[in-house]
Design a protein around this motif. Sequence first.
Motif, short mmCIF file in Angstrom:
data_model
loop_
_atom_site.label_atom_id
_atom_site.label_comp_id
_atom_site.label_asym_id
_atom_site.label_seq_id
_atom_site.Cartn_x
_atom_site.Cartn_y
_atom_site.Cartn_z
N TYR A 73 0.89 -1.18 0.02
CA TYR A 73 0.07 0.11 -0.13
C TYR A 73 0.85 1.23 0.18
CZ TYR A 73 -4.49 -2.53 0.25
OH TYR A 73 -5.61 -3.11 -0.06
N ARG A 74 2.20 1.13 0.54
CA ARG A 74 2.88 2.32 0.72
C ARG A 74 3.23 2.88 -0.76
NH1 ARG A 74 4.73 6.31 0.09
NH2 ARG A 74 6.44 7.44 1.10
N GLU A 75 3.27 1.92 -1.74
CA GLU A 75 3.81 2.43 -3.26
C GLU A 75 2.56 2.72 -3.87
OE1 GLU A 75 6.67 0.11 -1.23
OE2 GLU A 75 4.66 -0.70 -1.67
N ARG A 76 1.32 2.86 -3.39
CA ARG A 76 0.39 3.19 -4.16
C ARG A 76 -0.26 4.74 -3.73
NH1 ARG A 76 -3.76 -1.72 -3.41
NH2 ARG A 76 -5.34 -0.03 -4.37
N ILE A 77 0.30 5.39 -2.62
CA ILE A 77 -0.01 6.37 -2.41
C ILE A 77 0.96 7.52 -2.11
CG2 ILE A 77 -1.98 5.54 -0.96
CD1 ILE A 77 0.71 6.67 1.09
N ASN A 78 0.60 8.90 -1.76
CA ASN A 78 1.33 9.92 -1.35
C ASN A 78 1.28 10.04 0.06
OD1 ASN A 78 2.40 11.15 -4.01
ND2 ASN A 78 0.26 10.98 -4.51
N ASN A 99 13.78 11.94 11.86
CA ASN A 99 14.35 10.60 11.88
C ASN A 99 13.44 9.68 12.60
OD1 ASN A 99 16.64 11.21 10.16
ND2 ASN A 99 17.46 11.86 11.93
N GLU A 100 12.88 10.27 13.73
CA GLU A 100 11.92 9.55 14.55
C GLU A 100 10.59 9.09 13.72
OE1 GLU A 100 9.01 9.89 18.80
OE2 GLU A 100 10.91 11.58 18.39
N GLN A 101 10.17 10.14 13.09
CA GLN A 101 8.97 9.80 12.20
C GLN A 101 9.00 8.90 11.01
OE1 GLN A 101 8.60 14.36 11.64
NE2 GLN A 101 6.36 13.98 12.03
N LEU A 102 10.40 8.84 10.26
CA LEU A 102 10.73 8.00 9.42
C LEU A 102 10.48 6.66 9.94
CD1 LEU A 102 13.81 9.58 7.48
CD2 LEU A 102 11.30 9.08 6.79
N LYS A 103 11.11 6.32 10.97
CA LYS A 103 10.98 4.93 11.90
C LYS A 103 9.52 4.66 12.12
CE LYS A 103 15.51 5.17 13.85
NZ LYS A 103 16.35 5.40 15.34
N LYS A 104 8.89 5.57 12.74
CA LYS A 104 7.61 5.08 12.95
C LYS A 104 6.56 4.87 11.85
CE LYS A 104 5.40 8.19 16.10
NZ LYS A 104 5.20 9.23 16.99
N LEU A 105 6.81 5.43 10.98
CA LEU A 105 6.07 5.21 9.41
C LEU A 105 6.62 4.13 8.56
CD1 LEU A 105 5.67 8.93 8.66
CD2 LEU A 105 3.87 7.34 9.04
N GLN A 106 7.95 3.70 9.15
CA GLN A 106 8.47 2.28 8.51
C GLN A 106 8.60 2.70 6.99
OE1 GLN A 106 7.08 -1.50 9.60
NE2 GLN A 106 5.50 -0.52 10.93
N GLU A 108 11.37 5.23 4.01
CA GLU A 108 12.57 5.76 3.77
C GLU A 108 12.53 7.10 3.36
OE1 GLU A 108 15.11 3.28 1.53
OE2 GLU A 108 15.38 1.70 3.26
N GLN A 109 11.25 7.48 2.76
CA GLN A 109 10.83 8.62 2.21
C GLN A 109 9.57 9.00 2.39
OE1 GLN A 109 10.23 8.87 -2.23
NE2 GLN A 109 11.94 10.31 -2.50
N ILE A 110 9.39 10.56 2.61
CA ILE A 110 8.37 11.01 2.84
C ILE A 110 7.92 12.02 1.80
CG2 ILE A 110 6.63 12.75 4.29
CD1 ILE A 110 7.69 10.31 5.91
N ASP A 111 6.56 11.83 1.17
CA ASP A 111 6.33 12.44 -0.37
C ASP A 111 6.07 13.75 0.13
OD1 ASP A 111 6.20 10.11 -1.85
OD2 ASP A 111 4.63 9.50 -0.51
N PHE A 112 5.19 14.22 1.16
CA PHE A 112 4.78 15.79 1.29
C PHE A 112 5.07 15.80 2.77
CE2 PHE A 112 2.59 14.71 -2.71
CZ PHE A 112 2.53 15.85 -3.27
N TYR A 113 6.11 16.71 3.35
CA TYR A 113 6.51 17.02 4.38
C TYR A 113 6.21 18.46 4.96
CZ TYR A 113 9.19 16.25 8.86
OH TYR A 113 9.49 16.39 10.21
N LEU A 114 5.36 18.70 5.88
CA LEU A 114 4.81 20.21 6.29
C LEU A 114 5.29 20.25 7.47
CD1 LEU A 114 2.22 18.15 5.19
CD2 LEU A 114 1.07 20.29 5.29
N LYS A 140 17.45 17.61 -0.64
CA LYS A 140 18.89 17.28 -1.27
C LYS A 140 18.95 15.78 -1.11
CE LYS A 140 23.66 18.29 -1.54
NZ LYS A 140 24.66 19.21 -1.00
N SER A 141 18.53 15.29 0.12
CA SER A 141 18.95 13.89 0.40
C SER A 141 17.74 13.06 -0.21
CB SER A 141 18.94 13.72 1.94
OG SER A 141 17.52 13.88 2.65
N LYS A 142 16.74 13.50 -0.78
CA LYS A 142 15.48 12.88 -1.25
C LYS A 142 14.87 12.09 -0.21
CE LYS A 142 17.69 12.63 -5.92
NZ LYS A 142 17.18 13.84 -6.28
N LYS A 143 15.08 12.56 1.12
CA LYS A 143 14.33 11.81 2.09
C LYS A 143 13.14 12.50 2.07
CE LYS A 143 18.02 10.44 5.01
NZ LYS A 143 18.65 10.63 6.39
#
Length: 376
Positions: A73-78, A99-106, A108-114, A140-143
Amino acid sequence: MRYREFGKTGEKISILGFGCMRFPQIDGKIDEEKTVKMVRYAIDNGVNYIDTAYPYHNGESEIVVGKILKDGYRERINLATKLPSWEINSREDMDKYFNEQLKKLQTEQIDFYLIHALDKSLWDNLVENNIFDFLNEIKKSKKVRYVGFSFHDKYEVFKEIIDAYDWDFTQIQYNYLDEEYQAGTKGLEYANKKGMGVIIMEPLRGGKLANNLPNDILEIINKPNTKKSPAQWAFKFLYNKPEIGIVLSGMSNMEQVVDNIRICNEDGEADSMNLENERVIESLRDTLKSKIKINCTDCKYCMPCPNGVNIPACFECLNNSSMFNDIEGIKNNMYKYLIEQYADASKCIECGKCEKSCPQHIDIINKLKKVKETFK
């Protein structure tokens, strides 16, 4: 499902986004079984924007969203989440929370970060602590693919923040009652002019534009030639505006998910309102504005109160008593329950903590006094 090109990002995003701050609960915790079914049903039916944040459900929302997005499902959404701006005291804090959020969301990349819930004081503090360096680094890091901010202050502050950085998108509170509130229509148009995607939160004003409406409101919308549900009118008003890319809905049960997808498909076309539709919206706006006493959206940013006051519930009691002309009924039911829970307005000790947290900038202490006087 209907999609629109989202500002200068060029992404095709579903015009309905799933807001993850009002998931169903059991004993104060997210009901994961129901929530997984709801969100995956929405994705299976074309919703491709999922919005969470660090504080939602006391930090539990991001964890549950991470679980929901397994099994492909991760690959299907933003995926969108937000930096807790009020917790930032240094540049290092930004990296820590991210970095904590990346771990919680499992992921490596957030599409839209506010950057979450910006107002003048929070923005000034972030600028002092090198927010621009952080934004540049995560892109720049593409995270992070795209950066934006959600907003709760005056239009002038909104314009200042937009002009300070090359943002991809923004998120504002907007509905047919709030056209001149905070960023408002002027902010919507300014962000669009800058090429930014615009996301709408509080389309139903915390559910108040859809639930328990008085008879004079129902009479307006139940005429044979204009009959739509209250929620449908609220969404139609927003979807009609081509400047709006996504409308978020904090859905709490499967019925709401199914209904919102239906509304999106039936009324999601831009520039589709005729003169008769516009008159219905105008009539709804004028009638409701004459009844509402406190501009509370039940976001719960003021909670928990150190002395136990359930502030949003107190305000809901006052607004409902006004909107439905039923002080005694509210007093003997809703407000009586607050008293029994030691959460009524009389417990306020005027510490002011809530007023610093309120994104609507409500004069909470004095409004609680009004609640107390009304239901004494």
